[in-house]
Design an enzyme around this catalytic site. Structure first.
Site, PDB file in Angstrom:
ATOM      1  N   GLU A  72      -1.151  -1.527   9.818  1.00 26.17           N
ATOM      2  CA  GLU A  72      -0.644  -0.636   8.768  1.00 26.17           C
ATOM      3  C   GLU A  72      -1.568   0.567   8.580  1.00 26.17           C
ATOM      4  O   GLU A  72      -1.092   1.656   8.250  1.00 26.17           O
ATOM      5  CB  GLU A  72      -0.454  -1.413   7.458  1.00 26.17           C
ATOM      6  CG  GLU A  72       0.723  -2.385   7.553  1.00 26.17           C
ATOM      7  CD  GLU A  72       0.934  -3.223   6.294  1.00 26.17           C
ATOM      8  OE1 GLU A  72       0.777  -2.681   5.184  1.00 26.17           O
ATOM      9  OE2 GLU A  72       1.247  -4.417   6.432  1.00 26.17           O
TER      10      GLU A  72
ATOM     11  N   LYS B 159       0.784  -1.223   0.000  1.00 22.72           N
ATOM     12  CA  LYS B 159       0.000   0.000   0.000  1.00 22.72           C
ATOM     13  C   LYS B 159       0.827   1.289   0.000  1.00 22.72           C
ATOM     14  O   LYS B 159       0.431   2.270  -0.606  1.00 22.72           O
ATOM     15  CB  LYS B 159      -0.929  -0.016   1.217  1.00 22.72           C
ATOM     16  CG  LYS B 159      -1.935  -1.169   1.123  1.00 22.72           C
ATOM     17  CD  LYS B 159      -3.178  -0.931   1.913  1.00 22.72           C
ATOM     18  CE  LYS B 159      -3.027  -1.327   3.338  1.00 22.72           C
ATOM     19  NZ  LYS B 159      -4.327  -1.490   4.001  1.00 22.72           N
TER      20      LYS B 159
ATOM     21  N   HIS C 244      -1.056   5.255   9.646  1.00 23.71           N
ATOM     22  CA  HIS C 244      -1.379   6.490   8.902  1.00 23.71           C
ATOM     23  C   HIS C 244      -2.055   7.539   9.784  1.00 23.71           C
ATOM     24  O   HIS C 244      -2.278   8.658   9.344  1.00 23.71           O
ATOM     25  CB  HIS C 244      -2.315   6.171   7.726  1.00 23.71           C
ATOM     26  CG  HIS C 244      -1.667   5.405   6.621  1.00 23.71           C
ATOM     27  ND1 HIS C 244      -0.924   6.005   5.628  1.00 23.71           N
ATOM     28  CD2 HIS C 244      -1.643   4.085   6.365  1.00 23.71           C
ATOM     29  CE1 HIS C 244      -0.483   5.072   4.795  1.00 23.71           C
ATOM     30  NE2 HIS C 244      -0.900   3.895   5.224  1.00 23.71           N
TER      31      HIS C 244
HETATM   32  P1  NAD Z   1      -2.396 -10.826   8.697  1.00 23.06           P
HETATM   33  O1  NAD Z   1      -1.780 -10.141   9.841  1.00 23.06           O
HETATM   34  O2  NAD Z   1      -3.807 -11.309   8.825  1.00 23.06           O
HETATM   35  O3  NAD Z   1      -1.521 -12.099   8.270  1.00 23.06           O
HETATM   36  C1  NAD Z   1      -0.151 -12.003   8.006  1.00 23.06           C
HETATM   37  C2  NAD Z   1       0.395 -13.398   7.718  1.00 23.06           C
HETATM   38  O4  NAD Z   1       1.786 -13.271   7.361  1.00 23.06           O
HETATM   39  C3  NAD Z   1       0.342 -14.358   8.903  1.00 23.06           C
HETATM   40  O5  NAD Z   1      -0.044 -15.641   8.445  1.00 23.06           O
HETATM   41  C4  NAD Z   1       1.798 -14.414   9.393  1.00 23.06           C
HETATM   42  O6  NAD Z   1       2.133 -15.654   9.994  1.00 23.06           O
HETATM   43  C5  NAD Z   1       2.528 -14.242   8.076  1.00 23.06           C
HETATM   44  N1  NAD Z   1       3.907 -13.781   8.262  1.00 23.06           N
HETATM   45  C6  NAD Z   1       4.333 -12.738   9.022  1.00 23.06           C
HETATM   46  N2  NAD Z   1       5.685 -12.639   8.966  1.00 23.06           N
HETATM   47  C7  NAD Z   1       6.109 -13.652   8.153  1.00 23.06           C
HETATM   48  C8  NAD Z   1       7.393 -14.107   7.717  1.00 23.06           C
HETATM   49  N3  NAD Z   1       8.509 -13.485   8.079  1.00 23.06           N
HETATM   50  N4  NAD Z   1       7.459 -15.192   6.910  1.00 23.06           N
HETATM   51  C9  NAD Z   1       6.338 -15.849   6.533  1.00 23.06           C
HETATM   52  N5  NAD Z   1       5.084 -15.454   6.895  1.00 23.06           N
HETATM   53  C10 NAD Z   1       4.995 -14.378   7.704  1.00 23.06           C
HETATM   54  O7  NAD Z   1      -2.247  -9.866   7.404  1.00 23.06           O
HETATM   55  P2  NAD Z   1      -3.401  -9.287   6.461  1.00 23.06           P
HETATM   56  O8  NAD Z   1      -4.293  -8.403   7.271  1.00 23.06           O
HETATM   57  O9  NAD Z   1      -3.974 -10.414   5.671  1.00 23.06           O
HETATM   58  O10 NAD Z   1      -2.588  -8.289   5.490  1.00 23.06           O
HETATM   59  C11 NAD Z   1      -1.595  -8.706   4.587  1.00 23.06           C
HETATM   60  C12 NAD Z   1      -1.117  -7.512   3.766  1.00 23.06           C
HETATM   61  O11 NAD Z   1      -2.105  -7.122   2.818  1.00 23.06           O
HETATM   62  C13 NAD Z   1      -0.819  -6.270   4.597  1.00 23.06           C
HETATM   63  O12 NAD Z   1       0.462  -5.782   4.261  1.00 23.06           O
HETATM   64  C14 NAD Z   1      -1.895  -5.300   4.174  1.00 23.06           C
HETATM   65  O13 NAD Z   1      -1.493  -3.946   4.230  1.00 23.06           O
HETATM   66  C15 NAD Z   1      -2.152  -5.720   2.747  1.00 23.06           C
HETATM   67  N6  NAD Z   1      -3.464  -5.239   2.274  1.00 23.06           N
HETATM   68  C16 NAD Z   1      -3.538  -4.589   1.088  1.00 23.06           C
HETATM   69  C17 NAD Z   1      -4.739  -4.085   0.630  1.00 23.06           C
HETATM   70  C18 NAD Z   1      -4.837  -3.366  -0.698  1.00 23.06           C
HETATM   71  O14 NAD Z   1      -5.931  -2.990  -1.092  1.00 23.06           O
HETATM   72  N7  NAD Z   1      -3.756  -3.143  -1.412  1.00 23.06           N
HETATM   73  C19 NAD Z   1      -5.900  -4.254   1.388  1.00 23.06           C
HETATM   74  C20 NAD Z   1      -5.808  -4.954   2.586  1.00 23.06           C
HETATM   75  C21 NAD Z   1      -4.581  -5.437   3.014  1.00 23.06           C
END
Ligand code: NAD
Length: 341
Positions: free
Chosen positions: A204, A134, A208
């Site tokens: 995240e 993002k 902001h």
């Molecule tokens: P979450 O916290 O629910 O899950 C994160 C996952 O990553 C967990 O399974 C964790 O075990 C794993 N993880 C963490 N560190 C790790 C590592 N070093 N190695 C392997 N796995 C690891 O996350 P989420 O809420 O699903 O969000 C994921 C990403 O998606 C975020 O960065 C968020 O900003 C992004 N996102 C983007 C948008 C968009 O529209 N562009 C919208 C929503 C979320």
């Protein structure tokens, strides 16, 4: 390459499905696996989280994987395909035959995703990577890796979620009516039943808020996040966010980044969206008329649907580029996603 050949490479996905891995198995990673389940053109074969990974060349079973992750904390406990590891990403890359990965990982710290891209480069793996990052500064780190990704034989598509992603691409399309773009205004509404389902997304977003940054949000305990949400009634109101839609639209030649603004409202206690997500593109036509196109997402569509759908659409487009020998870095504003059947 002519149009028939391009369609041919697209149709070849029918014959052998693209083998897909999902890195990160939290909110978005799990939704991504569910999105893939009915698809014929893609097969979900690999997953990793911070404690382990699982790989099955014949396909992983989604309900079992989610149940295992939720009860034991890692897909590494899946029998017989899981492995526990504190180094899950490099180990999975080495162990698995995967054509493309969706990186559903937290970008905490803000340099994490670029470090994962460097791990792929160092491993000698070739294929397609897609992220849904993002922040502008995070996408800029990826831009700096363009020539390394190209030399490594990796086609990397960045900013391919909802915003940036679907809405940025919609803005790029809407811009075509105008001779000059004055303003791209993205406003999102997100409703989720509980913040624990999307911990990284919420942290995240907190980063902001006035008085917070990525490091302070990353350092917050779950109890501190909960306390903050208790103070706000579960609502996060965000404005003038550092969102990579700006650099992506600038790179695509549509407008300067200072003409792009992003904000939104997140309700962490209600799966209904607090407001409708939309992008408004204001510009001047060649006749001198000032007008605004508005593209509004259906209120019934979840954040997960609007992130994971585009991510795999871009993954499919990335596979077509990779099959034609086109590697390097692309953003969601310069490539049209393809529809995955
Ligand atoms: P979450 O916290 O629910 O899950 C994160 C996952 O990553 C967990 O399974 C964790 O075990 C794993 N993880 C963490 N560190 C790790 C590592 N070093 N190695 C392997 N796995 C690891 O996350 P989420 O809420 O699903 O969000 C994921 C990403 O998606 C975020 O960065 C968020 O900003 C992004 N996102 C983007 C948008 C968009 O529209 N562009 C919208 C929503 C979320």
């Amino acid at each position: 390459m002519n149009a028939d050949q391009i369609r041919g490479s697209n149709n070849s996905l029918e014959i052998s499905p693209v083998r897909v891995g999902v890195l990160g198995f939290g909110g978005l990673g799990q939704a991504a696996a569910r999105v893939l389940t009915p698809k014929r053109q893609m097969l979900w074969v690999a997953a990793a989280d911070h404690q382990g990974y699982a790989y099955n060349s014949q396909g992983l079973e989604v309900d079992n994987a989610i149940a295992t992750y939720n009860s034991q904390g890692s897909v590494g406990y899946l029998q017989p395909t899981g492995r526990l590891s504190s180094n899950s990403i490099p180990e999975l890359i080495a162990a698995a035959s995967v054509d493309g990965y969706f990186l559903a990982l937290p970008n905490l710290p803000n340099t994490f995703m670029a470090s994962v891209a460097r791990q792929f480069i160092a491993s000698g793996w070739k294929g397609v990577l897609v992220d849904a990052m993002k922040r502008t500064s995070a996408v800029e780190q990826m831009l700096a890796l363009t020539s390394e990704l190209k030399d490594a034989g990796i086609t990397y598509l960045t900013g391919c979620g909802a915003t940036p992603g679907l809405l940025t691409a919609a803005a790029a399309l809407a811009a075509q009516s105008y001779a000059e773009i004055h303003h791209v205004k993205i406003t999102f509404g997100v409703g989720i039943a509980n913040w624990e389902a999307y911990r990284a997304t919420i942290r995240e977003d907190i980063a902001h808020l006035p008085g917070y940054d990525v490091e302070t949000a990353r350092a917050m305990s779950d109890a501190e996040v909960q306390a903050l949400l208790d103070r706000t009634g579960g609502i996060l109101e965000l404005e003038n966010m550092e969102h990579a839609d700006d650099v992506m639209l600038e790179l695509a030649g549509i407008c300067d980044r200072d003409r792009v603004t992003v904000g939104g409202i997140v309700d962490t206690r209600n799966p209904q969206k607090p407001i409708s997500t939309n992008v408004r593109v204001t510009g001047r036509t060649f006749e001198g008329k000032i007008s605004t196109h508005t593209f509004t997402l259906g209120d019934e569509t979840s954040m997960a649907a609007n992130v994971c759908g585009p991510a795999f659409g871009y993954l499919k487009a990335g596979i077509a580029l990779h099959q034609r020998g086109i590697c390097g870095l692309f953003t969601a504003a310069e490539v049209m996603p393809q529809f995955v059947r």
